[in-house]
Write a protein that holds these residues in place. Sequence first.
Motif, PDB file in Angstrom:
ATOM      1  N   GLY A  80      -3.820  12.817  13.517  1.00 54.66           N
ATOM      2  CA  GLY A  80      -2.929  13.319  12.278  1.00 54.66           C
ATOM      3  C   GLY A  80      -2.721  11.998  11.316  1.00 54.66           C
ATOM      4  O   GLY A  80      -3.400  10.767  11.534  1.00 54.66           O
ATOM      5  N   ALA A  81      -1.880  12.166  10.415  1.00 59.41           N
ATOM      6  CA  ALA A  81      -1.780  11.319   9.215  1.00 59.41           C
ATOM      7  C   ALA A  81      -0.746  10.072   9.767  1.00 59.41           C
ATOM      8  O   ALA A  81       0.175  10.373  10.277  1.00 59.41           O
ATOM      9  CB  ALA A  81      -1.348  11.599   7.925  1.00 59.41           C
ATOM     10  N   TRP A  82      -1.090   8.810   9.443  1.00 59.82           N
ATOM     11  CA  TRP A  82       0.002   7.617   9.742  1.00 59.82           C
ATOM     12  C   TRP A  82       0.431   7.351   8.514  1.00 59.82           C
ATOM     13  O   TRP A  82      -0.062   6.626   7.789  1.00 59.82           O
ATOM     14  CB  TRP A  82      -0.980   6.699  10.533  1.00 59.82           C
ATOM     15  N   TYR A  83       1.767   7.177   8.536  1.00 59.22           N
ATOM     16  CA  TYR A  83       2.604   6.914   7.367  1.00 59.22           C
ATOM     17  C   TYR A  83       2.949   5.692   7.973  1.00 59.22           C
ATOM     18  O   TYR A  83       4.468   5.350   7.909  1.00 59.22           O
ATOM     19  CB  TYR A  83       3.535   7.922   7.147  1.00 59.22           C
ATOM     20  N   GLY A  84       2.334   4.547   7.921  1.00 61.70           N
ATOM     21  CA  GLY A  84       2.753   3.103   8.340  1.00 61.70           C
ATOM     22  C   GLY A  84       3.383   2.242   7.311  1.00 61.70           C
ATOM     23  O   GLY A  84       3.182   2.702   5.918  1.00 61.70           O
ATOM     24  N   GLU A  85       3.833   1.314   7.580  1.00 56.86           N
ATOM     25  CA  GLU A  85       4.442   0.164   6.480  1.00 56.86           C
ATOM     26  C   GLU A  85       3.640  -0.246   5.773  1.00 56.86           C
ATOM     27  O   GLU A  85       2.317  -0.655   6.069  1.00 56.86           O
ATOM     28  CB  GLU A  85       5.231  -0.692   7.424  1.00 56.86           C
TER      29      GLU A  85
END
Length: 314
Positions: A80-85
């Motif tokens: 899936g998608a990673w909404y990291g800093e």
Amino acid sequence: MSDPIYCIDVDSIRRAFPPGTEAPPLLLDFAGWLEGRPWGSVGCFDLRGQFADTAPLFDSSPLRDKFALFMRLPDGSAVGAWYGEGLDSADPPIVGLGSEGEYDILAPSLPWLIAKLAAQEFEHSWHDLAPHDDVECQMVELALWLKQRLADVGLTPLEQASSRLPDFRGFMAKWSRDREEYWSNHPMMAELGWRLAAHLPKGKNPWDKTSFEVAIVGAQYQARLNWPGPRPLKEAKAIEPLLRELRDDMRRAQPELGLWYSMVFGLYADGRVMPRFDYDERPTIEDVPAELSEAKADLARAPRPERWVPTWLA
């Protein structure tokens, strides 16, 4: 008997994205293209959403808004998608959370992931993303579809590439270390371990543990030993106030998650307690599904974003 087809659950995919972020049109279009096709023809997976809570990752509930997991592999791995800093929330990288501890950036963007599927670039790693040998491959059709789909919006996969991606594997390793240290030093876990000392495992190996399960929904409560099979726990009543206090403390620390419904934890030979929490599944108490009225009372006391309200309760 007809061949199996891909399992696709668009509603769960939409729900898996953090509140305020919608599932990309390209992903929904890909789900539409994939629907009805033979399972394995472009990879061995299903398109179904899940929260980070259920991913193969230690104590992952606090990361629920950092991932949008939309693909499940047969071994329990998730993609899936990673909404990291510091990452572009409009075009996040696509990552894999492996069931054996593999944590990799699979593609710098969703178009790149689909392009890599079409090019069969996962034959030597993340093998379930490659076509199954016993099914007619449909990669040529996928490549043509993606080319046309991106041309319609004026993009090509290569325009979305980025060489400046963060160290995802390092991020995940640090998360696991930090959370293990957090719970190892948590005063409530220390007290829980002390109260349950009679159940310390007999073995002395670091991995030896006694397993427990807890369910709390409103006024309902249950705590049991969990191996071999659910068994009564004589200390259940004594530890209830501690567990309810823990539940409320965790809600105050991350209010958007609301109140967890169940907790499984292991008591290790050195006295450490390592927990995992479930905020989504409806638990059973005395082998009966938890009362909806009690769950609604919890929700009223600890509201959540609409997308994070369990489907059985919504």
